[in-house]
Design a protein around this motif. Structure first.
Motif, PDB file in Angstrom:
ATOM      1  N   GLN A  14      -6.623  77.070  49.565  1.00 11.51           N
ATOM      2  CA  GLN A  14      -5.904  77.693  50.678  1.00 11.51           C
ATOM      3  C   GLN A  14      -5.590  76.718  51.805  1.00 11.51           C
ATOM      4  N   MET A  15      -5.955  75.447  51.613  1.00 13.24           N
ATOM      5  CA  MET A  15      -5.639  74.405  52.597  1.00 13.24           C
ATOM      6  C   MET A  15      -4.900  73.272  51.891  1.00 13.24           C
ATOM      7  N   PRO A  16      -3.671  73.521  51.420  1.00 11.07           N
ATOM      8  CA  PRO A  16      -2.968  72.515  50.610  1.00 11.07           C
ATOM      9  C   PRO A  16      -2.709  71.212  51.342  1.00 11.07           C
ATOM     10  N   TRP A  17      -2.625  71.277  52.659  1.00 10.85           N
ATOM     11  CA  TRP A  17      -2.369  70.060  53.428  1.00 10.85           C
ATOM     12  C   TRP A  17      -3.561  69.095  53.380  1.00 10.85           C
ATOM     13  N   SER A  18      -4.709  69.585  52.909  1.00 10.28           N
ATOM     14  CA  SER A  18      -5.909  68.741  52.870  1.00 10.28           C
ATOM     15  C   SER A  18      -6.218  68.214  51.476  1.00 10.28           C
ATOM     16  N   ILE A  19      -5.407  68.565  50.480  1.00 11.21           N
ATOM     17  CA  ILE A  19      -5.723  68.212  49.094  1.00 11.21           C
ATOM     18  C   ILE A  19      -5.058  66.896  48.712  1.00 11.21           C
ATOM     19  N   THR A  20      -5.857  65.959  48.235  1.00 11.04           N
ATOM     20  CA  THR A  20      -5.327  64.759  47.598  1.00 11.04           C
ATOM     21  C   THR A  20      -5.277  65.019  46.101  1.00 11.04           C
ATOM     22  N   TRP A  21      -4.076  65.116  45.556  1.00  7.56           N
ATOM     23  CA  TRP A  21      -3.904  65.521  44.159  1.00  7.56           C
ATOM     24  C   TRP A  21      -4.071  64.325  43.226  1.00  7.56           C
ATOM     25  N   THR A  22      -4.719  64.577  42.081  1.00  4.53           N
ATOM     26  CA  THR A  22      -4.935  63.553  41.055  1.00  4.53           C
ATOM     27  C   THR A  22      -4.092  63.890  39.834  1.00  4.53           C
ATOM     28  N   VAL A 212      11.398  52.966  61.798  1.00  3.28           N
ATOM     29  CA  VAL A 212      10.522  54.082  62.147  1.00  3.28           C
ATOM     30  C   VAL A 212       9.196  53.886  61.434  1.00  3.28           C
ATOM     31  N   SER A 213       8.111  53.904  62.207  1.00  2.41           N
ATOM     32  CA  SER A 213       6.784  53.673  61.650  1.00  2.41           C
ATOM     33  C   SER A 213       5.981  54.972  61.682  1.00  2.41           C
ATOM     34  N   LEU A 214       5.348  55.293  60.552  1.00  2.04           N
ATOM     35  CA  LEU A 214       4.514  56.485  60.422  1.00  2.04           C
ATOM     36  C   LEU A 214       3.094  56.073  60.092  1.00  2.04           C
ATOM     37  N   THR A 215       2.127  56.856  60.564  1.00  5.17           N
ATOM     38  CA  THR A 215       0.761  56.670  60.089  1.00  5.17           C
ATOM     39  C   THR A 215       0.701  57.169  58.649  1.00  5.17           C
ATOM     40  N   TYR A 216       0.356  56.272  57.739  1.00  7.60           N
ATOM     41  CA  TYR A 216       0.446  56.609  56.325  1.00  7.60           C
ATOM     42  C   TYR A 216      -0.524  57.714  55.943  1.00  7.60           C
ATOM     43  N   SER A 217      -0.029  58.688  55.179  1.00 11.51           N
ATOM     44  CA  SER A 217      -0.843  59.765  54.632  1.00 11.51           C
ATOM     45  C   SER A 217      -0.637  59.818  53.128  1.00 11.51           C
ATOM     46  N   PRO A 218      -1.690  59.612  52.342  1.00  9.92           N
ATOM     47  CA  PRO A 218      -1.514  59.684  50.882  1.00  9.92           C
ATOM     48  C   PRO A 218      -1.132  61.082  50.404  1.00  9.92           C
ATOM     49  N   ILE A 219      -1.344  62.091  51.245  1.00 14.83           N
ATOM     50  CA  ILE A 219      -0.968  63.458  50.886  1.00 14.83           C
ATOM     51  C   ILE A 219       0.490  63.710  51.230  1.00 14.83           C
ATOM     52  N   ASP A 220       0.857  63.503  52.481  1.00 16.18           N
ATOM     53  CA  ASP A 220       2.214  63.813  52.934  1.00 16.18           C
ATOM     54  C   ASP A 220       3.252  62.836  52.418  1.00 16.18           C
ATOM     55  N   THR A 237      10.100  61.817  52.741  1.00 12.10           N
ATOM     56  CA  THR A 237       8.814  61.843  52.045  1.00 12.10           C
ATOM     57  C   THR A 237       8.506  63.263  51.608  1.00 12.10           C
ATOM     58  N   SER A 238       7.602  63.367  50.634  1.00 11.00           N
ATOM     59  CA  SER A 238       7.231  64.674  50.107  1.00 11.00           C
ATOM     60  C   SER A 238       5.813  64.634  49.566  1.00 11.00           C
ATOM     61  N   PRO A 239       5.057  65.723  49.700  1.00  7.04           N
ATOM     62  CA  PRO A 239       3.732  65.764  49.088  1.00  7.04           C
ATOM     63  C   PRO A 239       3.763  66.128  47.605  1.00  7.04           C
ATOM     64  N   ASP A 240       4.914  66.647  47.131  1.00  6.89           N
ATOM     65  CA  ASP A 240       4.961  67.158  45.757  1.00  6.89           C
ATOM     66  C   ASP A 240       6.241  66.841  44.998  1.00  6.89           C
ATOM     67  N   GLY A 241       7.149  66.096  45.598  1.00  3.09           N
ATOM     68  CA  GLY A 241       8.414  65.784  44.945  1.00  3.09           C
ATOM     69  C   GLY A 241       9.423  66.899  45.014  1.00  3.09           C
ATOM     70  N   TRP A 242       9.098  67.947  45.763  1.00  2.31           N
ATOM     71  CA  TRP A 242       9.975  69.128  45.855  1.00  2.31           C
ATOM     72  C   TRP A 242      10.342  69.451  47.301  1.00  2.31           C
ATOM     73  N   ASP A 243       9.359  69.501  48.155  1.00  5.10           N
ATOM     74  CA  ASP A 243       9.560  69.879  49.552  1.00  5.10           C
ATOM     75  C   ASP A 243       9.633  68.608  50.399  1.00  5.10           C
ATOM     76  N   TRP A 244      10.862  68.214  50.761  1.00  7.15           N
ATOM     77  CA  TRP A 244      11.081  66.918  51.404  1.00  7.15           C
ATOM     78  C   TRP A 244      11.188  67.033  52.922  1.00  7.15           C
ATOM     79  N   THR A 245      10.708  65.982  53.611  1.00  4.41           N
ATOM     80  CA  THR A 245      10.815  65.885  55.064  1.00  4.41           C
ATOM     81  C   THR A 245      11.585  64.622  55.420  1.00  4.41           C
ATOM     82  N   VAL A 246      12.622  64.764  56.230  1.00  7.54           N
ATOM     83  CA  VAL A 246      13.390  63.603  56.680  1.00  7.54           C
ATOM     84  C   VAL A 246      12.567  62.829  57.702  1.00  7.54           C
TER      85      VAL A 246
END
Length: 812
Positions: A14-22, A212-220, A237-246
């Motif tokens: 229920q906290m997908p933003w916290s999951i590092t997927w393998t 543009v510099s971002l703090t790297y997130s292996p999830i986001d 960038t995208s956490p899943d290859g589907w939902d993209w953020t400019v």
């Protein structure tokens, strides 16, 4: 592979933003494939929990639960998050130059394809199904494509599977470029392991002062993309290859429109321990197919070969195992996260009252003041929609009787000191001048008391060291024998009584509160009447919630009767801890309250769904719900179709035209809570087919709306037309593959060029659900469908939907 399977080891679903997927795709038995089920059997049945099954290789024991040597230990356990996506690699067609989107490589062959890559240096290689680039001090690894591609109107996507650590380097670089024909002029995604940053750059001469510099997130930032469209270039960038953020956009550089471009992956480090960067799924277009949790990890053997055949279920598994709901009022308060909450709903004979906040607040116990008097739990009828009985306090006098007392605990004391306090409570009395409840700090230094004055008006009393200063709220006489609800917000200094803002009262609640007494304070002014649902909140970030607490008056009196169906679904989801509900469609009728306790949250949602002829199901790309109103299906046309398919392109063995009485209904007896029982019939249908009767209980607020709902069902199924109920498709080979994957519950598609024996050359169908199997070079989807014409409604003057006697069904 045409599939991506990922496990969220150690994550909370229920906290997908916290999951590092393998990525565990390499373990999937692609001969058997991945099988997924979703949706309902037909439009008259409820969507079922979505499921997913697959067999995974376990030869190394990594997927054996409890194995301490597993690289995933100790997270190989039930309810581990899992998600599945289908991957499509756009084929390269025609003569070059080609759109950059057609530069695709899954890196599975283990051999560099010379038709794609013109230069490979520094140890860059395909290893284990990925592009692996070693990072060794002083060595630059490069993987550079042929120059045969154009970016204009195209895009390129890749997943950064392994981001190397700094490892003691003074400088390190992982880059992904789109190279122009001019050295140093390029687009760049740049990961810096030392600084922990991800930069989006458009470089000229090898630099870009506006990057543009971002703090790297292996999830986001798991997936990266360059995209050019209509004169604008995007870094996404995208956490899943589907939902993209400019992350950055610029006016497209001139060279993008003129140059043939190259892709390049490059890594470098200066000093430090050796490491590697890994890339995968270059050019893949991802489509989510399943999101849920693994039910079990059963290890089996065939000889010495070990495998795990898992099953997983979507969000509805979690919802279905929740305990029955309590009353609407209790659920509202609990879901508002109180720091202490005493419903005071214990049954008669109980000797203490418990806290439902889940914190360390202690129980309320009965305290005798003087002699005599009674405190009877489970005796007084509560507010109208809160059906639980509450305690009745009957003192002998203002100083002789019983009250309740508790130590709220150190946790409450600390929280009340750090934040602002909000509170709410209910009371009923005919006796003014008494205390509802009071709180004090250690040693009684700080104090806060809520009471009625001698005229029955609400007052708040606060002070220190035994002194109390009253502040009266202009409420009129509340000692009138009726139930009243009070909400107070210390931030805004506002008091709400019975859902109405009565005053901005200058009351400052003392800090470090810990002792609580209910029904009196300091052994005096003992309450005569009933008290219930006392909740205390601490808000550390100065977020006023008093107005929200004030709405709990409606929860206790009507259970929000009259709110629209979309709001009810969202409210019920909140009770279940689900914050994300996507509402689709616009027709949402009012529904009656569901205030009583006992039903599950899913049962309550299904009642609303059935009442409104809607659709409720779990999302397939994240942990959330979707609710569709009935008007979403009105009058589908070609523009709303997801795809079209010729009959010859389907797997024809399972297609049949159904015409039976499975859905037939021509007489409905319908009722609503507290309303009339009414009957709607279709006489022509009864004459033709005999009586097919159905009972319906709907959560409508008026008798006329019940008749409308019954007529809607009769008009659609009094004489159902022949329909295609299942359409199997081998989607993987279709040019419209991505469109087919976009089809979901309530999507439309048309099957055309039907055989001559069909009633029409083409038939439009609505997706109700599907079963699919994704295997190597195969993706078979068995759509369960209904006739789209069932949901058509009359439109005045429309050439298709305005024909008298043919399409005259009125919208509901």
């Amino acid at each position: 592979m045409p599939v991506l399977v990922e496990a969220g080891w150690g994550g909370v679903v229920q906290m997908p933003w916290s999951i590092t997927w393998t990525d565990i795709t390499a373990r999937v038995d692609m001969v058997q494939g991945v099988t997924i089920t979703r949706g309902a059997q037909d439009e008259l049945s409820e969507p079922q929990p979505g499921g997913c099954t697959m067999t995974l290789d376990n030869q190394d024991g990594a997927l054996t639960p409890g194995n301490p040597n597993s690289p995933y230990a100790p997270w190989v356990r039930r309810n581990a998050p899992i998600r599945v996506s289908a991957l499509h690699y756009p084929p390269r067609t025609g003569a070059g130059p080609w759109p950059l989107a057609q530069l695709c490589d899954d890196f599975d062959s283990g051999v560099v394809d010379p038709a794609l890559w013109s230069s490979v240096v520094g140890g860059s290689a395909e290893v284990g199904g990925r592009l692996r680039q070693p990072m060794v001090s002083g060595v630059t690894a490069r993987h550079t494509s042929v120059r045969s591609w154009t970016l204009t109107g195209s895009q390129t996507t890749v997943k950064l599977c392994t981001a190397p650590a700094a490892g003691g380097s003074s400088s390190a670089s992982v880059s992904w470029y789109v190279l122009s024909q001019t050295s140093g002029t390029r687009l760049r995604w740049h990961y810096n392991p030392v600084a922990g940053t991800l930069r989006a750059a458009s470089e000229v001469g090898g630099s870009d002062g506006a990057a543009v510099s971002l703090t790297y997130s292996p999830i986001d930032h798991a997936w990266l993309r360059f995209r050019e469209t209509a004169g604008t270039t995007y870094w996404e960038t995208s956490p899943d290859g589907w939902d993209w953020t400019v992350r950055r956009s610029i006016t497209t550089p001139a060279w993008v429109g003129t140059d043939l471009v190259q892709l390049e992956f490059a890594t470098f480090r200066s000093g430090g321990a050796p490491d590697a960067a890994e890339w995968d799924y270059l050019g893949a277009v991802a489509r989510p197919r399943f999101y849920g949790t693994v039910n079990e990890w059963p290890v089996s053997w065939s000889g010495l070969q070990s495998s795990v055949s898992i099953s997983a279920t979507d969000l509805f598994k979690r919802l279905n195992r929740l305990p029955p709901l309590r009353t609407c009022l209790v659920e509202e308060i609990v879901s508002s996260y109180p720091l202490a909450y005493y419903p005071l709903t214990e049954p008669a004979g109980s000797t203490a009252v418990g806290d439902l906040s889940g914190t360390t607040a202690g129980p309320l116990t009965v305290a005798q003041v003087g002699s005599g008097g009674t405190l009877d739990l489970g005796t007084a009828a509560g507010p109208a929609a809160a059906t639980d009985a509450l305690p009745l306090l009957t003192p002998v006098s203002t100083s002789a009787g019983k009250m309740l007392a508790s130590d709220l605990g150190q946790g409450f004391q600390d929280a009340s000191s750090r934040g602002w306090l909000q509170l709410e409570f209910w009371f009923q009395t005919s006796t003014p001048g008494r205390v509802i409840f009071g709180m004090s700090g250690a040693g009684g230094m700080s104090q806060q008391v809520w009471s009625l004055d001698g005229a029955g008006a609400l007052q708040a009393e606060s002070g220190w060291d035994g002194f109390l200063a009253p502040s009266t709220v202009t409420t009129g006489n509340l000692a009138d024998g009726a139930w009243h609800h009070v909400a107070y917000d210390e931030i805004l200094q506002q008091v709400w009584v019975d859902g109405v803002l009565r005053a901005s009262t200058p009351v400052t609640i003392a800090t470090e509160l810990r002792q609580l007494t209910v029904g009196g304070y300091k052994a005096t002014r003992l309450w005569s009447g009933a008290i219930g649902h006392l909740a205390l909140y601490a808000v550390p970030y100065a977020a006023p919630i008093g107005a929200a607490l004030a709405t709990h008056y409606e929860a206790g009196t009507t259970a929000y009767s009259g709110e629209t169906a979309d709001l009810r679904i969202t409210r019920l989801a909140r009770y279940a801890g689900v914050d994300s509900v996507t509402i689709l469609g616009t027709t949402h009728d009012p529904v009656v309250g569901q205030g009583e306790a006992g039903s599950s949250v899913v049962a309550r949602m299904r009642e609303v769904e059935a009442t409104e002829s809607g659709r409720l199901y779990a999302e397939r790309d994240y942990l959330g719900l979707a609710y569709q109103s009935r008007d979403l299906r009105y009058n589908p046309d070609a523009s709303s179709e997801v795809f079209e398919i010729a009959y010859a392109d389907t797997e024809t063995a399972s297609i049949e035209l159904a015409d039976d009485d499975q859905k037939l209904v021509n007489s409905i007896v319908a009722t609503r809570p507290g309303g009339a029982t009414q009957k709607v019939v279709a006489q022509e249908s009864i004459l033709a087919f005999g009586l097919y009767e159905q009972d319906m209980t709907l959560l409508k607020t008026t008798d006329s709306s019940v008749v409308d709902a019954a007529y809607w069902r009769i008009s659609r199924y009094g004489n159902p037309a022949p329909e295609l109920r299942e359409v199997p498709i081998e989607a993987f080979t279709m040019s419209t593959y991505l469109d087919i994957l976009d089809a979901d519950i309530s999507s439309y598609f048309t099957v055309y060029d039907l055989p001559d024996q069909a009633l029409a050359a083409e038939m439009r169908v609505t997706v109700e659900g599907y079963s699919e199997t994704i295997a190597e070079n195969s993706h078979r989807i068995q759509f369960r469908t209904s006739a789209s014409s069932t949901d058509s409604v009359w439109v005045l003057g429309d050439p298709v939907y305005g024909q008298l006697g043919i399409t005259t069904r009125l919208a509901y």
